[in-house]
Scaffold this motif. Structure first.
Motif, mmCIF file in Angstrom:
data_model
loop_
_atom_site.group_PDB
_atom_site.id
_atom_site.type_symbol
_atom_site.label_atom_id
_atom_site.label_comp_id
_atom_site.label_asym_id
_atom_site.label_seq_id
_atom_site.Cartn_x
_atom_site.Cartn_y
_atom_site.Cartn_z
ATOM 1 N N CYS A 1 1.899 -5.461 8.993
ATOM 2 C CA CYS A 1 2.135 -6.828 8.532
ATOM 3 C C CYS A 1 3.603 -7.189 8.778
ATOM 4 N N PRO A 2 3.884 -8.273 9.489
ATOM 5 C CA PRO A 2 5.282 -8.626 9.773
ATOM 6 C C PRO A 2 6.055 -9.077 8.542
ATOM 7 N N VAL A 3 5.343 -9.423 7.466
ATOM 8 C CA VAL A 3 5.999 -9.897 6.245
ATOM 9 C C VAL A 3 6.266 -8.758 5.277
ATOM 10 N N THR A 4 5.249 -7.906 5.038
ATOM 11 C CA THR A 4 5.376 -6.846 4.030
ATOM 12 C C THR A 4 5.709 -5.486 4.627
ATOM 13 N N GLY A 5 5.490 -5.309 5.926
ATOM 14 C CA GLY A 5 5.725 -4.016 6.555
ATOM 15 C C GLY A 5 4.631 -2.999 6.316
ATOM 16 N N ILE A 6 3.550 -3.386 5.652
ATOM 17 C CA ILE A 6 2.448 -2.468 5.356
ATOM 18 C C ILE A 6 1.567 -2.309 6.595
ATOM 19 N N ALA B 1 6.735 6.760 5.981
ATOM 20 C CA ALA B 1 7.388 5.933 4.963
ATOM 21 C C ALA B 1 6.697 4.583 4.852
ATOM 22 N N ALA B 2 6.209 4.063 5.980
ATOM 23 C CA ALA B 2 5.517 2.771 5.959
ATOM 24 C C ALA B 2 4.237 2.864 5.151
ATOM 25 N N TYR B 3 3.491 3.950 5.297
ATOM 26 C CA TYR B 3 2.260 4.113 4.521
ATOM 27 C C TYR B 3 2.571 4.316 3.045
ATOM 28 N N ARG B 4 3.593 5.125 2.763
ATOM 29 C CA ARG B 4 3.944 5.393 1.364
ATOM 30 C C ARG B 4 4.426 4.143 0.649
ATOM 31 N N ARG B 5 4.888 3.144 1.392
ATOM 32 C CA ARG B 5 5.367 1.906 0.774
ATOM 33 C C ARG B 5 4.279 1.259 -0.092
ATOM 34 N N GLY B 6 3.047 1.397 0.301
ATOM 35 C CA GLY B 6 1.958 0.768 -0.437
ATOM 36 C C GLY B 6 1.302 1.648 -1.475
ATOM 37 N N LEU B 7 1.830 2.851 -1.703
ATOM 38 C CA LEU B 7 1.249 3.775 -2.677
ATOM 39 C C LEU B 7 1.966 3.688 -4.024
ATOM 40 N N PRO B 8 1.314 4.148 -5.086
ATOM 41 C CA PRO B 8 2.027 4.308 -6.366
ATOM 42 C C PRO B 8 3.102 5.387 -6.257
ATOM 43 N N ASP B 9 3.968 5.443 -7.269
ATOM 44 C CA ASP B 9 4.949 6.525 -7.359
ATOM 45 C C ASP B 9 4.348 7.762 -8.005
ATOM 46 N N VAL B 10 3.480 7.529 -8.995
ATOM 47 C CA VAL B 10 2.999 8.598 -9.870
ATOM 48 C C VAL B 10 1.475 8.508 -9.994
ATOM 49 N N PHE B 11 0.835 9.680 -10.121
ATOM 50 C CA PHE B 11 -0.595 9.741 -10.438
ATOM 51 C C PHE B 11 -0.739 10.444 -11.777
#
Length: 490
Positions: free
Chosen positions: A36-41, A283-293
């Motif tokens: 996505c050019p806006v969010t980088g996801i 890093a691009a994929y991790r951008r859309g993940l939570p920090d903690v489970f």
């Protein structure tokens, strides 16, 4: 020619690959480049679950697909729910709170005359600085009873996003979607000898383009929620699913910790929580993940490889439910067979065959999955000749009255830990894929199950296994997590 018939190796003699083999399809950095050019996801983030579940449907789910590509949106009902949501949200606008909760609404139960979300409301009540929930209407049905916690409904906002997305898909969105899907299909054909067929490939492209166009709108929606609530913690249901990527990323951009609470079974065969090395390192994929489970116990947290900070919290609803259930009477010989919502006839046949092989004094009950419950209750009583139908609304009450629990692939197997004394898993390609690791006894067929049931110690679990699956004292653990994460009282 149908999509199914185009997959030339989907015969019954095909060996089902493990999830790790499926994930090789995405073990390619180039698959994460279209974004996505806006969010980088990455585009792959919002379509990977659908892609893999089409494969899993073809290989594992014979009677009913795991994923439907038909558009069954009840637009009139959604419009009505949206209008009620707008009225509710205007009358009760969000206010500042320590925790912002995102919930699907599927966990609503009745409690003391009100609608209580068994997945989120315990956490809301335990947050010292208060919590505010943004909750969907499950199946677009308005709750029959008033909600017991502070909540805004998302239906109107999400309906608006869907409408704007349908009108706003651009040629650039479609091109990125086609590029992503084409690469994934090419790799699946080469590595798995699987293709979705032209019809389902088109559906994947449309789905990816629509989700891609929605990402900036979802980010804007989340930013609005953050301005209203000003939380220190974003507590999210299904946080690792692709549809939550823009919400997670927006929270993290504002310095808000994102934590997903476990809401069901998370196993080594779960495609959402296990990824290929290329994704884990991205890093691009991790951008859309939570920090903690926040897991139910240490056993669950060891089952998946997403790059998250894994904490043990426990299961608040289970802890509350166990305070009221009656335990099994000594000598009871009840076997509870759990449906999976897909292979109904196979499970009914299992019950009939099991009754015929067990000696007098044993009772066999079938408990339908919620997705098949309506159909099962409408069946003629003759269908259940020789065995019973479990009509108890509370699964914990049923499990506590059972000597043994039997299932092919069900969260109820784990719910039975600490309640039913013995647990058995039907050894099938589906269960070997979805539950490659588990502490239960496998059985190959009904004859083997009947033999195992008559061996008194077969299927027992040690107490330490129960604690690793269902950690105790969730409230203390959650409070300590809030304090340690900087999301404690303001």
């Amino acid at each position: 020619m149908s999509n199914m018939s185009q997959n030339k190796n989907l015969g019954q003699n095909r060996v089902m690959p493990a999830l790790a083999q499926l994930l090789e399809v995405e073990n390619e950095e180039a698959l994460l480049n279209p974004s996505c050019p806006v969010t980088g996801i990455p585009v792959w983030t919002v379509v990977r679950n659908q892609f893999f579940r089409l494969i899993m449907s073809d290989l594992l789910y014979v009677s009913q697909p795991l994923l439907s590509t038909a558009d069954r949106m009840p637009r009139a009902r959604i419009a009505q729910a949206a209008l009620r949501s707008i009225a509710h949200n205007l009358a009760q606008p969000p206010r500042s709170a320590q925790v912002l909760i995102r919930a699907t609404g599927v966990g609503l139960i009745e409690r003391e005359g009100r609608s209580f979300n068994r997945l989120t409301d315990y956490f809301a009540g335990a947050a010292p600085g208060g919590a505010w929930s943004f909750e969907d209407l499950a199946s677009w049905d308005w709750p029959a009873l008033p909600r017991c916690c502070d909540v805004s409904y998302t239906t109107a906002a999400f309906a608006a996003i869907r409408l704007r997305t349908q009108l706003g898909i651009t040629a650039a969105h479609r091109a990125l979607a086609r590029q992503t899907v084409a690469l994934a299909v090419s790799r699946a054909e080469r590595l798995l000898d699987w293709t979705p067929g032209s019809e389902r490939k088109n559906w994947l492209e449309q789905h990816a383009a629509r989700r891609l166009a929605a990402l900036p709108l979802q980010r804007a929606t989340m930013r609005g929620w953050l301005r209203q609530v000003r939380p220190a913690l974003f507590l999210v249901e299904e946080g690792c699913y692709g549809q939550m990527a823009a919400f997670n990323a927006a929270a993290r951009e504002q310095g808000v910790l994102v934590a997903e609470f476990q809401h069901g079974a998370v196993t080594a065969g779960h495609d959402v929580y296990n990824v290929a090395p290329a994704l884990a390192a991205s890093a691009a994929y991790r951008r859309g993940l939570p920090d903690v489970f926040l897991g139910y116990g240490s056993w669950w947290n060891a089952q998946f490889n997403l790059p998250l900070d894994k904490r043990v919290i426990g299961n608040p609803h289970r802890a509350a439910a166990l305070q009221t259930v009656a335990t099994r009477q000594d000598g009871a010989r009840r076997v509870l067979v759990l449906g999976d919502g897909r292979e109904l006839q196979a499970h009914l046949d299992c019950c009939r065959a099991l009754v015929a092989r067990l000696p007098a004094g044993w009772e066999v009950l079938f408990r339908p999955h919620p997705e098949e419950q309506r159909a099962v209750l409408a069946m003629d009583n003759a269908v259940f000749s020789g065995f019973g139908l479990d009509r108890e609304s509370d699964i914990y009450a049923s499990l506590a009255q059972s000597e043994a629990v039997v299932a092919e692939l069900s969260t109820g197997l784990f719910d039975g830990v600490g309640l039913a004394r013995r647990i058995f898993v039907w050894d099938t390609p589906k269960s070997r894929f979805g539950l490659p690791n588990h502490p239960f006894v496998r059985f190959s067929d009904v004859a083997a199950l009947a033999t195992a049931l008559q061996a008194p110690q077969e299927g027992d679990l040690a107490p330490e296994q129960c604690e690793s699956i269902w950690a105790s004292d969730w409230r203390t653990r959650f409070t300590e997590f809030l304090a340690a994460s900087g999301a404690g009282p303001r």
